[in-house]
Design a protein around this motif. Structure first.
Motif, PDB file in Angstrom:
ATOM      1  N   PRO A   1       0.798  -1.228   0.000  1.00  0.00           N
ATOM      2  CA  PRO A   1       0.000   0.000   0.000  1.00  0.00           C
ATOM      3  C   PRO A   1       0.834   1.283   0.000  1.00  0.00           C
ATOM      4  O   PRO A   1       0.370   2.316  -0.479  1.00  0.00           O
ATOM      5  CB  PRO A   1      -0.851  -0.108   1.272  1.00  0.00           C
ATOM      6  N   TRP A   2       2.060   1.233   0.494  1.00  0.00           N
ATOM      7  CA  TRP A   2       2.926   2.420   0.545  1.00  0.00           C
ATOM      8  C   TRP A   2       3.509   2.790  -0.815  1.00  0.00           C
ATOM      9  O   TRP A   2       4.133   3.829  -0.968  1.00  0.00           O
ATOM     10  CB  TRP A   2       4.056   2.233   1.561  1.00  0.00           C
ATOM     11  N   ARG A   3       3.315   1.936  -1.817  1.00  0.00           N
ATOM     12  CA  ARG A   3       3.953   2.183  -3.119  1.00  0.00           C
ATOM     13  C   ARG A   3       3.526   3.508  -3.737  1.00  0.00           C
ATOM     14  O   ARG A   3       4.332   4.168  -4.385  1.00  0.00           O
ATOM     15  CB  ARG A   3       3.695   1.027  -4.080  1.00  0.00           C
ATOM     16  N   PHE A   4       2.287   3.908  -3.529  1.00  0.00           N
ATOM     17  CA  PHE A   4       1.820   5.162  -4.122  1.00  0.00           C
ATOM     18  C   PHE A   4       2.506   6.370  -3.482  1.00  0.00           C
ATOM     19  O   PHE A   4       2.871   7.313  -4.177  1.00  0.00           O
ATOM     20  CB  PHE A   4       0.294   5.281  -4.011  1.00  0.00           C
ATOM     21  N   THR A   5       2.686   6.326  -2.175  1.00  0.00           N
ATOM     22  CA  THR A   5       3.396   7.405  -1.494  1.00  0.00           C
ATOM     23  C   THR A   5       4.853   7.447  -1.955  1.00  0.00           C
ATOM     24  O   THR A   5       5.402   8.528  -2.215  1.00  0.00           O
ATOM     25  CB  THR A   5       3.327   7.216   0.036  1.00  0.00           C
ATOM     26  N   ALA A   6       5.471   6.279  -2.078  1.00  0.00           N
ATOM     27  CA  ALA A   6       6.866   6.217  -2.535  1.00  0.00           C
ATOM     28  C   ALA A   6       6.993   6.734  -3.972  1.00  0.00           C
ATOM     29  O   ALA A   6       7.922   7.482  -4.285  1.00  0.00           O
ATOM     30  CB  ALA A   6       7.390   4.786  -2.426  1.00  0.00           C
ATOM     31  N   ILE A   7       6.065   6.344  -4.830  1.00  0.00           N
ATOM     32  CA  ILE A   7       6.072   6.833  -6.218  1.00  0.00           C
ATOM     33  C   ILE A   7       5.974   8.355  -6.228  1.00  0.00           C
ATOM     34  O   ILE A   7       6.705   9.034  -6.950  1.00  0.00           O
ATOM     35  CB  ILE A   7       4.929   6.196  -7.035  1.00  0.00           C
ATOM     36  N   LEU A   8       5.061   8.895  -5.421  1.00  0.00           N
ATOM     37  CA  LEU A   8       4.878  10.339  -5.349  1.00  0.00           C
ATOM     38  C   LEU A   8       6.146  11.038  -4.874  1.00  0.00           C
ATOM     39  O   LEU A   8       6.611  12.002  -5.497  1.00  0.00           O
ATOM     40  CB  LEU A   8       3.704  10.672  -4.421  1.00  0.00           C
ATOM     41  N   LEU A   9       6.747  10.546  -3.810  1.00  0.00           N
ATOM     42  CA  LEU A   9       7.928  11.194  -3.238  1.00  0.00           C
ATOM     43  C   LEU A   9       9.145  11.103  -4.160  1.00  0.00           C
ATOM     44  O   LEU A   9       9.838  12.102  -4.388  1.00  0.00           O
ATOM     45  CB  LEU A   9       8.257  10.589  -1.871  1.00  0.00           C
ATOM     46  N   VAL A  10       9.419   9.918  -4.699  1.00  0.00           N
ATOM     47  CA  VAL A  10      10.582   9.759  -5.568  1.00  0.00           C
ATOM     48  C   VAL A  10      10.394  10.551  -6.864  1.00  0.00           C
ATOM     49  O   VAL A  10      11.317  11.224  -7.330  1.00  0.00           O
ATOM     50  CB  VAL A  10      10.861   8.268  -5.858  1.00  0.00           C
ATOM     51  N   SER A  11       9.203  10.500  -7.428  1.00  0.00           N
ATOM     52  CA  SER A  11       8.946  11.242  -8.670  1.00  0.00           C
ATOM     53  C   SER A  11       9.049  12.742  -8.445  1.00  0.00           C
ATOM     54  O   SER A  11       9.576  13.470  -9.299  1.00  0.00           O
ATOM     55  CB  SER A  11       7.565  10.881  -9.234  1.00  0.00           C
ATOM     56  N   LEU A  12       8.576  13.200  -7.309  1.00  0.00           N
ATOM     57  CA  LEU A  12       8.707  14.618  -6.977  1.00  0.00           C
ATOM     58  C   LEU A  12      10.185  14.990  -6.830  1.00  0.00           C
ATOM     59  O   LEU A  12      10.616  16.041  -7.303  1.00  0.00           O
ATOM     60  CB  LEU A  12       7.941  14.941  -5.695  1.00  0.00           C
ATOM     61  N   GLY A  13      10.964  14.114  -6.224  1.00  0.00           N
ATOM     62  CA  GLY A  13      12.408  14.351  -6.117  1.00  0.00           C
ATOM     63  C   GLY A  13      13.081  14.402  -7.477  1.00  0.00           C
ATOM     64  O   GLY A  13      13.934  15.254  -7.737  1.00  0.00           O
ATOM     65  N   GLN A  14      12.706  13.495  -8.376  1.00  0.00           N
ATOM     66  CA  GLN A  14      13.274  13.493  -9.725  1.00  0.00           C
ATOM     67  C   GLN A  14      12.894  14.774 -10.472  1.00  0.00           C
ATOM     68  O   GLN A  14      13.741  15.401 -11.109  1.00  0.00           O
ATOM     69  CB  GLN A  14      12.788  12.273 -10.512  1.00  0.00           C
ATOM     70  N   LEU A  15      11.630  15.147 -10.376  1.00  0.00           N
ATOM     71  CA  LEU A  15      11.157  16.359 -11.048  1.00  0.00           C
ATOM     72  C   LEU A  15      11.858  17.597 -10.491  1.00  0.00           C
ATOM     73  O   LEU A  15      12.353  18.430 -11.253  1.00  0.00           O
ATOM     74  CB  LEU A  15       9.643  16.485 -10.886  1.00  0.00           C
ATOM     75  N   TYR A  16      11.935  17.697  -9.180  1.00  0.00           N
ATOM     76  CA  TYR A  16      12.580  18.832  -8.530  1.00  0.00           C
ATOM     77  C   TYR A  16      14.056  18.917  -8.922  1.00  0.00           C
ATOM     78  O   TYR A  16      14.568  19.987  -9.251  1.00  0.00           O
ATOM     79  CB  TYR A  16      12.426  18.712  -7.013  1.00  0.00           C
ATOM     80  N   GLY A  17      14.742  17.781  -8.909  1.00  0.00           N
ATOM     81  CA  GLY A  17      16.149  17.758  -9.297  1.00  0.00           C
ATOM     82  C   GLY A  17      16.353  18.228 -10.725  1.00  0.00           C
ATOM     83  O   GLY A  17      17.285  18.990 -11.018  1.00  0.00           O
ATOM     84  N   ASP A  18      15.483  17.810 -11.624  1.00  0.00           N
ATOM     85  CA  ASP A  18      15.624  18.201 -13.023  1.00  0.00           C
ATOM     86  C   ASP A  18      15.279  19.677 -13.234  1.00  0.00           C
ATOM     87  O   ASP A  18      15.925  20.361 -14.027  1.00  0.00           O
ATOM     88  CB  ASP A  18      14.743  17.321 -13.911  1.00  0.00           C
ATOM     89  N   VAL A  19      14.278  20.169 -12.526  1.00  0.00           N
ATOM     90  CA  VAL A  19      13.943  21.591 -12.619  1.00  0.00           C
ATOM     91  C   VAL A  19      15.129  22.430 -12.131  1.00  0.00           C
ATOM     92  O   VAL A  19      15.515  23.419 -12.768  1.00  0.00           O
ATOM     93  CB  VAL A  19      12.651  21.918 -11.829  1.00  0.00           C
ATOM     94  N   LEU A  20      15.736  22.027 -11.016  1.00  0.00           N
ATOM     95  CA  LEU A  20      16.923  22.741 -10.524  1.00  0.00           C
ATOM     96  C   LEU A  20      18.092  22.600 -11.493  1.00  0.00           C
ATOM     97  O   LEU A  20      18.858  23.545 -11.693  1.00  0.00           O
ATOM     98  CB  LEU A  20      17.327  22.229  -9.145  1.00  0.00           C
ATOM     99  N   TYR A  21      18.233  21.430 -12.083  1.00  0.00           N
ATOM    100  CA  TYR A  21      19.304  21.180 -13.054  1.00  0.00           C
ATOM    101  C   TYR A  21      19.194  22.166 -14.214  1.00  0.00           C
ATOM    102  O   TYR A  21      20.163  22.844 -14.559  1.00  0.00           O
ATOM    103  CB  TYR A  21      19.202  19.734 -13.564  1.00  0.00           C
ATOM    104  N   PHE A  22      18.004  22.270 -14.805  1.00  0.00           N
ATOM    105  CA  PHE A  22      17.798  23.203 -15.910  1.00  0.00           C
ATOM    106  C   PHE A  22      17.891  24.651 -15.429  1.00  0.00           C
ATOM    107  O   PHE A  22      18.466  25.502 -16.092  1.00  0.00           O
ATOM    108  CB  PHE A  22      16.445  22.973 -16.588  1.00  0.00           C
TER     109      PHE A  22
END
Length: 178
Positions: free
Chosen positions: A98-119
């Motif tokens: 059941p925690w997979r959705f929270t993990a998907i949200l958190l990791v994906s947000l981290g990936q998105l945030y990292g890429d936004v900062l990268y650009f």
């Protein structure tokens, strides 16, 4: 519809996401982990494929070769936190945790945030200072390859949020209101 394979219980979307997180996790750990741990990759003459990848990619973004503080810090977080978390998500998806959705949200947000900062940091410092103008280096390596980590994590965030919201709505529907 042919649902071959052992993960027949997962939808096509979920199987695609599991593949994304598996590939992404391995890229983070192995490829990006290498650039964090190997500060002399650009001096290597052994033909090591990981060092050759970073020598080539440094033509698209010289901040890797110059060991830019932000880049190396961001890659360390990506490699050693998000990489293992991606693999954990795959396991969670296959086991229907059941925690997979929270993990998907958190990791994906981290990936998105990292890429936004990268650009963003590159744009702030001047893209022309860091990237060569040739199509393959700027448009393909810098924009398209990195852009994948904007598009796919955004889709994963929406998927996870939808499932979290559905679960909360279902829980609230069964509760009495005061």
């Amino acid at each position: 519809m042919n649902t071959a394979g052992k993960a027949k219980f997962l939808s096509v979307t979920e199987r695609s996401m599991a593949c994304w997180f598996l590939c992404s996790g391995l890229i983070h750990l192995i490829v990006e982990g290498n650039v964090v741990l190997n500060s002399k990759f650009y001096q290597d003459t052994s033909g090591n494929i990981l060092n050759e990848i970073w020598k080539e990619y440094s033509k698209a973004d010289s901040r890797y070769a110059t060991r830019d503080d932000f880049i190396i810090s961001m890659e360390a977080v990506t490699a050693f936190l998000e990489g293992p978390a991606c693999l954990l998500i795959v396991w969670g998806m296959l086991k229907l945790k059941p925690w997979r959705f929270t993990a998907i949200l958190l990791v994906s947000l981290g990936q998105l945030y990292g890429d936004v900062l990268y650009f963003g940091t590159c744009a702030h410092g001047g893209i022309a200072r860091h990237s060569r103008p040739e199509w393959i280096y700027f448009w393909f390596y810098f924009v398209i390859v990195n852009g994948i980590w904007i598009v796919v994590p955004t889709m994963c965030i929406l998927y996870a949020a939808k499932n979290i919201n559905r679960a909360i709505a279902g829980t609230e529907a069964g509760q009495k209101r005061d």
